[in-house]
Design a protein around this motif. Structure first.
Motif, PDB file in Angstrom:
ATOM      1  N   GLU A  46       1.482  -1.092  -0.114  1.00  9.98           N
ATOM      2  CA  GLU A  46       0.189  -0.044  -0.237  1.00  9.98           C
ATOM      3  C   GLU A  46       0.851   0.775  -0.385  1.00  9.98           C
ATOM      4  OE1 GLU A  46      -3.664   0.408   2.815  1.00  9.98           O
ATOM      5  OE2 GLU A  46      -3.283  -1.464   2.829  1.00  9.98           O
ATOM      6  N   MET A  47       0.399   2.609  -0.496  1.00 12.32           N
ATOM      7  CA  MET A  47       1.165   3.901  -0.484  1.00 12.32           C
ATOM      8  C   MET A  47       0.090   4.707  -0.263  1.00 12.32           C
ATOM      9  SD  MET A  47       2.747   5.518  -4.037  1.00 12.32           S
ATOM     10  CE  MET A  47       3.266   7.070  -4.225  1.00 12.32           C
ATOM     11  N   PRO A  48       0.345   4.337   1.329  1.00 10.46           N
ATOM     12  CA  PRO A  48      -0.523   5.510   2.500  1.00 10.46           C
ATOM     13  C   PRO A  48      -0.281   6.740   2.211  1.00 10.46           C
ATOM     14  CG  PRO A  48       1.248   4.369   3.471  1.00 10.46           C
ATOM     15  CD  PRO A  48       1.138   3.770   2.789  1.00 10.46           C
ATOM     16  N   LYS A  49      -1.728   7.717   1.903  1.00  9.16           N
ATOM     17  CA  LYS A  49      -1.998   8.556   1.078  1.00  9.16           C
ATOM     18  C   LYS A  49      -2.603   9.524   2.762  1.00  9.16           C
ATOM     19  CE  LYS A  49      -2.084   7.791  -3.629  1.00  9.16           C
ATOM     20  NZ  LYS A  49      -2.487   5.969  -3.055  1.00  9.16           N
ATOM     21  N   PHE A  50      -1.602  10.879   2.230  1.00  9.28           N
ATOM     22  CA  PHE A  50      -2.936  11.666   3.220  1.00  9.28           C
ATOM     23  C   PHE A  50      -3.128  12.901   2.492  1.00  9.28           C
ATOM     24  CE2 PHE A  50       0.681   9.072   5.345  1.00  9.28           C
ATOM     25  CZ  PHE A  50       0.563   9.698   6.953  1.00  9.28           C
ATOM     26  N   GLY A  51      -4.585  13.256   3.427  1.00  6.28           N
ATOM     27  CA  GLY A  51      -4.831  14.844   1.831  1.00  6.28           C
ATOM     28  C   GLY A  51      -6.791  14.667   2.745  1.00  6.28           C
ATOM     29  N   ASP A  53      -9.177  13.347   0.861  1.00  3.77           N
ATOM     30  CA  ASP A  53     -10.858  13.245   0.003  1.00  3.77           C
ATOM     31  C   ASP A  53     -10.661  11.669   0.852  1.00  3.77           C
ATOM     32  OD1 ASP A  53     -11.729  11.216  -1.876  1.00  3.77           O
ATOM     33  OD2 ASP A  53     -10.936  12.358  -3.658  1.00  3.77           O
ATOM     34  N   SER A  54     -11.395  11.659   1.621  1.00  2.82           N
ATOM     35  CA  SER A  54     -11.868  10.062   2.133  1.00  2.82           C
ATOM     36  C   SER A  54     -11.673   9.341   1.343  1.00  2.82           C
ATOM     37  CB  SER A  54     -13.034  10.437   3.283  1.00  2.82           C
ATOM     38  OG  SER A  54     -14.051  10.388   1.924  1.00  2.82           O
ATOM     39  N   ASN A  55     -12.047   9.443  -0.066  1.00  4.69           N
ATOM     40  CA  ASN A  55     -12.725   7.901  -0.958  1.00  4.69           C
ATOM     41  C   ASN A  55     -10.613   7.579  -1.471  1.00  4.69           C
ATOM     42  OD1 ASN A  55     -15.292   8.304  -1.546  1.00  4.69           O
ATOM     43  ND2 ASN A  55     -15.168   9.813  -2.352  1.00  4.69           N
ATOM     44  N   VAL A  56     -10.370   8.342  -2.035  1.00  8.73           N
ATOM     45  CA  VAL A  56      -8.682   8.538  -1.797  1.00  8.73           C
ATOM     46  C   VAL A  56      -7.663   7.960  -0.018  1.00  8.73           C
ATOM     47  CG1 VAL A  56      -6.790   8.934  -3.415  1.00  8.73           C
ATOM     48  CG2 VAL A  56      -9.237   9.133  -3.893  1.00  8.73           C
ATOM     49  N   CYS A  57      -7.631   8.594   0.278  1.00 12.97           N
ATOM     50  CA  CYS A  57      -6.374   8.995   1.541  1.00 12.97           C
ATOM     51  C   CYS A  57      -6.644   8.174   2.278  1.00 12.97           C
ATOM     52  CB  CYS A  57      -6.151  10.364   1.525  1.00 12.97           C
ATOM     53  SG  CYS A  57      -5.894  11.367   0.501  1.00 12.97           S
ATOM     54  N   ARG A  58      -6.419   7.611   3.293  1.00 12.06           N
ATOM     55  CA  ARG A  58      -6.474   6.131   4.276  1.00 12.06           C
ATOM     56  C   ARG A  58      -6.675   7.132   5.843  1.00 12.06           C
ATOM     57  NH1 ARG A  58      -3.914   0.799   5.422  1.00 12.06           N
ATOM     58  NH2 ARG A  58      -4.371   0.705   7.571  1.00 12.06           N
ATOM     59  N   TYR A  59      -5.596   8.992   5.395  1.00 14.17           N
ATOM     60  CA  TYR A  59      -5.273   9.559   6.187  1.00 14.17           C
ATOM     61  C   TYR A  59      -6.413  10.958   6.185  1.00 14.17           C
ATOM     62  CZ  TYR A  59      -2.071   5.840   8.087  1.00 14.17           C
ATOM     63  OH  TYR A  59      -1.949   4.682   8.359  1.00 14.17           O
ATOM     64  N   ASN A  60      -7.327  10.807   6.854  1.00 17.74           N
ATOM     65  CA  ASN A  60      -8.027  12.550   6.538  1.00 17.74           C
ATOM     66  C   ASN A  60      -7.842  13.802   7.084  1.00 17.74           C
ATOM     67  OD1 ASN A  60      -9.081  11.151   4.696  1.00 17.74           O
ATOM     68  ND2 ASN A  60     -10.455  10.115   5.328  1.00 17.74           N
ATOM     69  N   LEU A  61      -7.705  14.611   6.314  1.00 15.75           N
ATOM     70  CA  LEU A  61      -7.678  15.664   7.529  1.00 15.75           C
ATOM     71  C   LEU A  61      -8.806  16.937   6.583  1.00 15.75           C
ATOM     72  CD1 LEU A  61      -3.590  16.232   6.065  1.00 15.75           C
ATOM     73  CD2 LEU A  61      -4.495  15.447   8.082  1.00 15.75           C
ATOM     74  N   MET A  62      -9.047  16.791   7.316  1.00 17.61           N
ATOM     75  CA  MET A  62     -10.507  17.686   7.689  1.00 17.61           C
ATOM     76  C   MET A  62     -10.535  19.023   7.276  1.00 17.61           C
ATOM     77  SD  MET A  62     -11.597  15.302   7.080  1.00 17.61           S
ATOM     78  CE  MET A  62     -13.451  15.618   7.134  1.00 17.61           C
ATOM     79  N   ASP A  63      -9.424  20.081   6.409  1.00 15.12           N
ATOM     80  CA  ASP A  63      -9.114  20.657   5.791  1.00 15.12           C
ATOM     81  C   ASP A  63      -9.624  21.345   4.025  1.00 15.12           C
ATOM     82  OD1 ASP A  63      -8.006  23.464   5.644  1.00 15.12           O
ATOM     83  OD2 ASP A  63      -6.230  23.083   7.516  1.00 15.12           O
ATOM     84  N   THR A  64     -10.361  22.381   4.088  1.00 16.77           N
ATOM     85  CA  THR A  64     -10.802  22.759   2.631  1.00 16.77           C
ATOM     86  C   THR A  64      -9.478  23.196   1.866  1.00 16.77           C
ATOM     87  OG1 THR A  64     -11.632  25.066   2.941  1.00 16.77           O
ATOM     88  CG2 THR A  64     -12.934  23.298   3.006  1.00 16.77           C
ATOM     89  N   ARG A  65      -8.253  24.253   2.811  1.00 17.96           N
ATOM     90  CA  ARG A  65      -6.590  24.291   2.378  1.00 17.96           C
ATOM     91  C   ARG A  65      -6.112  23.702   2.101  1.00 17.96           C
ATOM     92  NH1 ARG A  65      -5.428  28.600   6.225  1.00 17.96           N
ATOM     93  NH2 ARG A  65      -6.611  27.025   7.945  1.00 17.96           N
ATOM     94  N   VAL A  66      -6.318  22.032   2.715  1.00 21.25           N
ATOM     95  CA  VAL A  66      -5.693  20.617   1.904  1.00 21.25           C
ATOM     96  C   VAL A  66      -6.087  20.306   0.698  1.00 21.25           C
ATOM     97  CG1 VAL A  66      -5.356  18.246   2.763  1.00 21.25           C
ATOM     98  CG2 VAL A  66      -5.070  20.324   4.835  1.00 21.25           C
TER      99      VAL A  66
END
Length: 187
Positions: A46-51, A53-66
């Protein structure tokens, strides 16, 4: 022979500790979707993503500027070595990613140092790698910082104070290079 002697050797697991800080966490709860203080297994393929988009990212940051996908991590073994490493790739077209003092543009990637600070926007993430042996998975262990990480690693009281009495900034100016001036010249 006792059951203890017959038991297989326990395999250690590489763990990536990540301590997150954002100045508006108390108000905006930008980390509300992250599981803090809980080790989480991630398969090595797996290649964990941060961002955001909860459909793509394993680790979600809840900020519209991200960005939808801010950055991604890749776990790998170095060629002709038993050493495991992480690679970090900036996936944001709009925001540069700083890893310690290295600036990454869109799709740029580098090896993640054993201990480093990842910055983008107002976000600060202290990343620390704990070595392991497992070739099937690694773990992430997320922490929440109450104070800015950059100040935590370099407290202002421990910084040398120049002769002019003005303390240097904790956040070096991005894109500016040091400039030599004659000591008789004024800034």
């Amino acid at each position: 022979m006792t059951s203890f002697e017959e038991a297989g050797t326990e395999e250690t697991v590489t763990c990536l500790h990540m301590t997150f800080y954002h100045p508006c966490q108390d108000d905006k709860m930008v980390f509300r979707c992250l599981n803090f203080r809980k080790r989480e297994q991630v398969r090595v393929d797996e290649m964990p993503k941060f961002g955001r988009d909860s459909n793509v990212c394993r680790y979600n940051l809840m900020d519209t500027r991200v960005s939808r996908i801010q950055f991604a991590l890749q776990f790998y073994r170095k060629l002709d070595s038993s050493e495991f490493c992480f690679e970090i790739k900036n996936m944001s077209k709009k925001t540069k990613l700083l890893v310690d003092q290295t600036e990454l543009g869109y799709l740029n990637k580098i090896d993640l140092p054993w201990k480093c600070i990842i910055c983008f926007g107002d976000y600060q993430i202290l990343a620390e790698i704990e070595e392991g042996e497992s070739v099937d998975y690694f773990e992430t262990y997320l922490h929440l910082a109450e104070v800015p990480i950059l100040q935590e690693r370099c407290p202002p009281s421990l910084l040398p104070i120049p002769e002019n009495g003005i303390s240097p900034s904790l956040f070096p100016s991005q894109g500016k290079r040091p400039m030599e001036i004659d000591e008789n010249e004024s800034c």
